[in-house]
Design a protein around this motif. Structure first.
Motif, PDB file in Angstrom:
ATOM      1  N   ARG A  23      54.697  10.816 -47.750  1.00 56.37           N
ATOM      2  CA  ARG A  23      55.750  10.728 -46.894  1.00 56.37           C
ATOM      3  C   ARG A  23      55.600  12.323 -46.638  1.00 56.37           C
ATOM      4  O   ARG A  23      55.856  12.793 -45.689  1.00 56.37           O
ATOM      5  N   LEU A  24      55.272  12.331 -48.004  1.00 61.97           N
ATOM      6  CA  LEU A  24      55.675  13.567 -47.870  1.00 61.97           C
ATOM      7  C   LEU A  24      54.836  15.470 -47.298  1.00 61.97           C
ATOM      8  O   LEU A  24      54.566  16.266 -46.262  1.00 61.97           O
ATOM      9  N   LEU A  40      52.865  13.842 -44.715  1.00 58.78           N
ATOM     10  CA  LEU A  40      53.169  13.867 -43.583  1.00 58.78           C
ATOM     11  C   LEU A  40      53.875  14.325 -41.858  1.00 58.78           C
ATOM     12  O   LEU A  40      54.036  15.056 -41.366  1.00 58.78           O
ATOM     13  N   ALA A  41      54.857  14.584 -43.370  1.00 59.00           N
ATOM     14  CA  ALA A  41      56.030  15.196 -42.921  1.00 59.00           C
ATOM     15  C   ALA A  41      55.892  17.038 -42.242  1.00 59.00           C
ATOM     16  O   ALA A  41      55.978  17.329 -41.375  1.00 59.00           O
ATOM     17  N   ASP A  42      54.831  17.167 -43.478  1.00 62.63           N
ATOM     18  CA  ASP A  42      53.829  18.821 -43.838  1.00 62.63           C
ATOM     19  C   ASP A  42      52.821  19.049 -42.668  1.00 62.63           C
ATOM     20  O   ASP A  42      53.044  20.033 -41.266  1.00 62.63           O
ATOM     21  N   VAL A  43      52.382  17.783 -42.216  1.00 65.02           N
ATOM     22  CA  VAL A  43      51.288  17.810 -41.728  1.00 65.02           C
ATOM     23  C   VAL A  43      51.620  17.855 -39.745  1.00 65.02           C
ATOM     24  O   VAL A  43      51.444  18.332 -39.118  1.00 65.02           O
ATOM     25  N   ARG A  44      52.985  17.203 -39.685  1.00 65.81           N
ATOM     26  CA  ARG A  44      53.394  17.033 -38.625  1.00 65.81           C
ATOM     27  C   ARG A  44      54.576  18.457 -37.930  1.00 65.81           C
ATOM     28  O   ARG A  44      54.351  18.756 -36.430  1.00 65.81           O
ATOM     29  N   ARG A  45      54.577  18.649 -38.932  1.00 62.13           N
ATOM     30  CA  ARG A  45      55.309  20.302 -38.766  1.00 62.13           C
ATOM     31  C   ARG A  45      53.990  20.951 -38.288  1.00 62.13           C
ATOM     32  O   ARG A  45      54.402  21.768 -37.766  1.00 62.13           O
ATOM     33  N   THR A  84      52.442   2.624 -43.667  1.00 61.21           N
ATOM     34  CA  THR A  84      52.685   3.245 -41.566  1.00 61.21           C
ATOM     35  C   THR A  84      52.247   4.511 -42.129  1.00 61.21           C
ATOM     36  O   THR A  84      51.703   5.596 -41.414  1.00 61.21           O
ATOM     37  N   PRO A  85      52.792   5.848 -43.199  1.00 63.15           N
ATOM     38  CA  PRO A  85      52.265   6.988 -43.111  1.00 63.15           C
ATOM     39  C   PRO A  85      50.882   7.332 -43.461  1.00 63.15           C
ATOM     40  O   PRO A  85      50.460   7.800 -42.752  1.00 63.15           O
ATOM     41  N   GLN A 105      49.660  17.820 -56.847  1.00 64.85           N
ATOM     42  CA  GLN A 105      49.878  16.523 -55.685  1.00 64.85           C
ATOM     43  C   GLN A 105      48.423  16.363 -54.860  1.00 64.85           C
ATOM     44  O   GLN A 105      48.814  15.100 -55.205  1.00 64.85           O
ATOM     45  N   GLN A 106      47.800  17.064 -54.341  1.00 67.28           N
ATOM     46  CA  GLN A 106      46.900  17.169 -53.737  1.00 67.28           C
ATOM     47  C   GLN A 106      45.940  15.855 -54.859  1.00 67.28           C
ATOM     48  O   GLN A 106      44.663  14.889 -54.031  1.00 67.28           O
ATOM     49  N   GLU A 107      45.968  15.939 -55.676  1.00 71.57           N
ATOM     50  CA  GLU A 107      45.339  15.548 -56.794  1.00 71.57           C
ATOM     51  C   GLU A 107      45.483  14.404 -57.114  1.00 71.57           C
ATOM     52  O   GLU A 107      45.113  13.021 -57.195  1.00 71.57           O
ATOM     53  N   GLN A 108      47.173  14.110 -57.295  1.00 71.40           N
ATOM     54  CA  GLN A 108      47.522  12.673 -57.964  1.00 71.40           C
ATOM     55  C   GLN A 108      47.344  12.177 -56.582  1.00 71.40           C
ATOM     56  O   GLN A 108      46.811  10.883 -56.718  1.00 71.40           O
TER      57      GLN A 108
END
Lengths: 210, 210
Positions: A186-187, A189-194, B60-61, B177-180
């Motif tokens: 979700r995080l 996605l929100a960023d990429v979408r932005r 979905t995401p 975060q990317q790694e996780q």
DNA sequence: AGGTCTAAATTTAGGCATGAACGTACTCCG
DNA sequence: CGGAGTACGTTCATGCCTAAATTTAGACCT
């Protein structure tokens, strides 16, 4: 779907045994069932030092999972005499609630497909009696698309199957892991979408999955 | 993508104002730019209590991100006179290392597309002088596909751009975060692949992204 | 040794998506 | 008020993919 032709037969079950005796030599850790993603970044590094591989760990599995889930859904729906694009359309309308009516404009935004694609989806669904189309009173050339009873029934008949199947496929992850994953996605996605949508108006969402 | 026709104009910037005066009322938190995923599950719950929505938070995401990344990659490549399918093919060969040769069978497995698709991809690439095709000595009707110098150059010319762009799109997530995220995706992918592929030989991987 | 079986690649038919060109109905400004 | 702009839906050409049918080359059995 990496499947060749040949329907659903036993296919090539006798496959793995004689797998490593072919062209190999240029293949490293091949033959191992789960060699997967790491191998891709490693291969680039080996073959082309300096290749910016940092994204591969995220993007590749993302891609593969989307493909796997998508193919699986397609198979489930085909068996039920349905298709992904139509279910997507009907679901968006169904979810919108009574009176189950949206403009094509909104349908495009919520489906994340082009306006042309929506036009074609709606045309097909209308031909099959699942939706109706009529001019709207709002903007210039707006068109209202409404779910018919038949369309309504079609959604009811398939949504649970599809969602249930997907939940099953996620079963390998614990509830916490699923939640953690959902949060990160979700995080991102929100960023990429932005980053994209911002100046490109992928504005709305509300997409595919059911 | 979700864009209508008509080039790159200012499009519908004047959009949100008169948004709620149409069909709405059935639309909840619409109009908000970032309403997104949660809204979908909530809508199902509201409209159809009992719908098994548990998978939506992940699927979905996942789906949307794959679409966004895919569309973006397509745009990048189109601008460079390239296409996604061809780059996928060439990349697999390039990554395999010298002598840059694989059977179509392996190409299919590593690209996660059907055998027919590989046949067509190779035919296109061969027509464009990017690969050559010749009978192999291994299995019955095996075919060896080899990267030409021209094909080699094409990969070199585009891979960094594509991967760099993707790394940029991931920039909103910290390294941890990317790694996780990568870890969770890898885990899920392995499990899903086992559930599906197990008895269906999506066996190998090595897919798309670059 | 020959016929049948099997597995692999290719071909074909059909579906769906994108992107660009269109047609057209409001809007807004002079 | 009237003409240009502009936003929106549709149509069209093209691309790629899947699934099924087809072709063909070895393998295996008697």
């Amino acid at each position: 779907m990496a499947r060749a032709a040949g329907g659903d037969g036993p296919a090539d079950g006798t496959d793995s045994p004689n797998r490593t005796d072919r062209t190999d030599g240029a293949d490293g850790a091949e033959g191992v069932p789960g060699h997967a993603v790491e191998e891709i970044a490693a291969a680039w590094q080996r073959e082309r030092p300096g290749t910016p591989v940092s994204s591969i760990g995220v993007v590749t599995p993302l891609w593969q999972l989307a493909k796997l889930f998508g193919d699986d859904r397609r198979r489930v729906l085909t068996a039920a005499g349905m298709d992904v694009a139509t279910l997507d359309l009907l679901s968006v309308l169904r979810r919108a609630g009574s009176p189950y009516t949206l403009t094509t404009r909104e349908l495009a935004a919520r489906s994340l497909v082009s306006a042309g694609a929506v036009s074609q989806r709606v045309a097909r669904a209308e031909r099959d009696g699942l939706v109706t189309r009529r001019p709207g009173t709002g903007r210039p050339r707006s068109v209202l698309v409404e779910l018919t009873d038949a369309g309504h029934q079609r959604v009811e008949a398939t949504v649970d199957d599809v969602l249930g199947r997907e939940a099953e496929l996620l079963g390998g992850l614990s509830a916490e892991q699923q939640e953690q994953l959902a949060g990160l996605l979700r995080l991102l996605l929100a960023d990429v979408r932005r980053r994209l949508g911002d100046d490109e108006r992928l504005t709305q969402v509300g997409l595919l999955p059911q």
